[in-house]
Design a protein around this motif. Sequence first.
Motif, PDB file in Angstrom:
ATOM      1  N   TRP A  15       0.835  -1.207   0.000  1.00  0.00           N
ATOM      2  CA  TRP A  15       0.000   0.000   0.000  1.00  0.00           C
ATOM      3  C   TRP A  15       0.870   1.258   0.000  1.00  0.00           C
ATOM      4  O   TRP A  15       0.589   2.229  -0.701  1.00  0.00           O
ATOM      5  CB  TRP A  15      -0.968  -0.021   1.186  1.00  0.00           C
ATOM      6  N   THR A  41      -6.737   7.191   1.405  1.00  0.00           N
ATOM      7  CA  THR A  41      -7.788   6.990   2.400  1.00  0.00           C
ATOM      8  C   THR A  41      -7.950   5.511   2.744  1.00  0.00           C
ATOM      9  O   THR A  41      -8.090   5.140   3.907  1.00  0.00           O
ATOM     10  CB  THR A  41      -9.130   7.567   1.905  1.00  0.00           C
ATOM     11  N   LEU A  42      -7.919   4.658   1.728  1.00  0.00           N
ATOM     12  CA  LEU A  42      -8.071   3.217   1.954  1.00  0.00           C
ATOM     13  C   LEU A  42      -6.982   2.650   2.857  1.00  0.00           C
ATOM     14  O   LEU A  42      -7.238   1.726   3.636  1.00  0.00           O
ATOM     15  CB  LEU A  42      -8.040   2.457   0.621  1.00  0.00           C
ATOM     16  N   MET A  45      -7.962   1.963   6.370  1.00  0.00           N
ATOM     17  CA  MET A  45      -9.253   1.324   6.638  1.00  0.00           C
ATOM     18  C   MET A  45      -9.060  -0.151   7.010  1.00  0.00           C
ATOM     19  O   MET A  45      -8.271  -0.856   6.371  1.00  0.00           O
ATOM     20  CB  MET A  45     -10.172   1.480   5.434  1.00  0.00           C
ATOM     21  N   ILE A  48      -9.159  -3.323   4.382  1.00  0.00           N
ATOM     22  CA  ILE A  48      -8.093  -3.691   3.449  1.00  0.00           C
ATOM     23  C   ILE A  48      -6.969  -4.462   4.139  1.00  0.00           C
ATOM     24  O   ILE A  48      -6.038  -4.903   3.487  1.00  0.00           O
ATOM     25  CB  ILE A  48      -7.532  -2.461   2.697  1.00  0.00           C
ATOM     26  N   PRO A 111     -13.656   5.393  -1.239  1.00  0.00           N
ATOM     27  CA  PRO A 111     -13.005   4.505  -0.264  1.00  0.00           C
ATOM     28  C   PRO A 111     -13.988   3.647   0.531  1.00  0.00           C
ATOM     29  O   PRO A 111     -13.755   2.441   0.718  1.00  0.00           O
ATOM     30  CB  PRO A 111     -12.247   5.476   0.649  1.00  0.00           C
ATOM     31  N   THR A 112     -15.078   4.226   0.965  1.00  0.00           N
ATOM     32  CA  THR A 112     -16.082   3.468   1.721  1.00  0.00           C
ATOM     33  C   THR A 112     -16.715   2.385   0.848  1.00  0.00           C
ATOM     34  O   THR A 112     -16.912   1.254   1.292  1.00  0.00           O
ATOM     35  CB  THR A 112     -17.175   4.414   2.261  1.00  0.00           C
ATOM     36  N   ALA A 115     -14.099  -0.335   0.193  1.00  0.00           N
ATOM     37  CA  ALA A 115     -13.933  -1.127   1.421  1.00  0.00           C
ATOM     38  C   ALA A 115     -15.067  -2.139   1.542  1.00  0.00           C
ATOM     39  O   ALA A 115     -14.842  -3.297   1.904  1.00  0.00           O
ATOM     40  CB  ALA A 115     -13.877  -0.214   2.642  1.00  0.00           C
ATOM     41  N   CYS A 118     -14.445  -4.896  -0.918  1.00  0.00           N
ATOM     42  CA  CYS A 118     -13.363  -5.765  -0.404  1.00  0.00           C
ATOM     43  C   CYS A 118     -13.904  -6.733   0.628  1.00  0.00           C
ATOM     44  O   CYS A 118     -13.594  -7.924   0.605  1.00  0.00           O
ATOM     45  CB  CYS A 118     -12.239  -4.921   0.206  1.00  0.00           C
TER      46      CYS A 118
END
Length: 122
Positions: A15, A41-42, A45, A48, A111-112, A115, A118
């Motif tokens: 990352w 941003t990810l 979280m 990830i 990002p939300t 996520a 994922c």
Amino acid sequence: MAADKASSQPWDATWQIALARFDKLVVDRLVLASVRDVIATLIDMPEIRGLFIKSSMFTAFVTPYSSYPDFFNGRRITIDADGDSAVTVRFLRVGFDQSPSEHTFTVDVAPTQIAALCREYL
């Protein structure tokens, strides 16, 4: 032809590497700022955690696999720039999925949404 080899990088290092790569790319291709901002941003979280991020040219892809060819042939979520403030996100069930699930999100919600994808698929 690339050899099948295990990644020597832990998932979280991938990352940081991807973020640094897109930071460099943004200098010449401002449109990629949307991908860079989503990665930034990810990275913090919990969804990830344990997933790897790879890049191919200007596409980032999130995968549960650390080595080639698995990360390319297996399931993954791709992130591509779609203008200055949006990204196109695809979920591929296998490497050459002919009908991936596709979504376009603004950078503020991407990002939300990624996520959640994922959590559901990877």
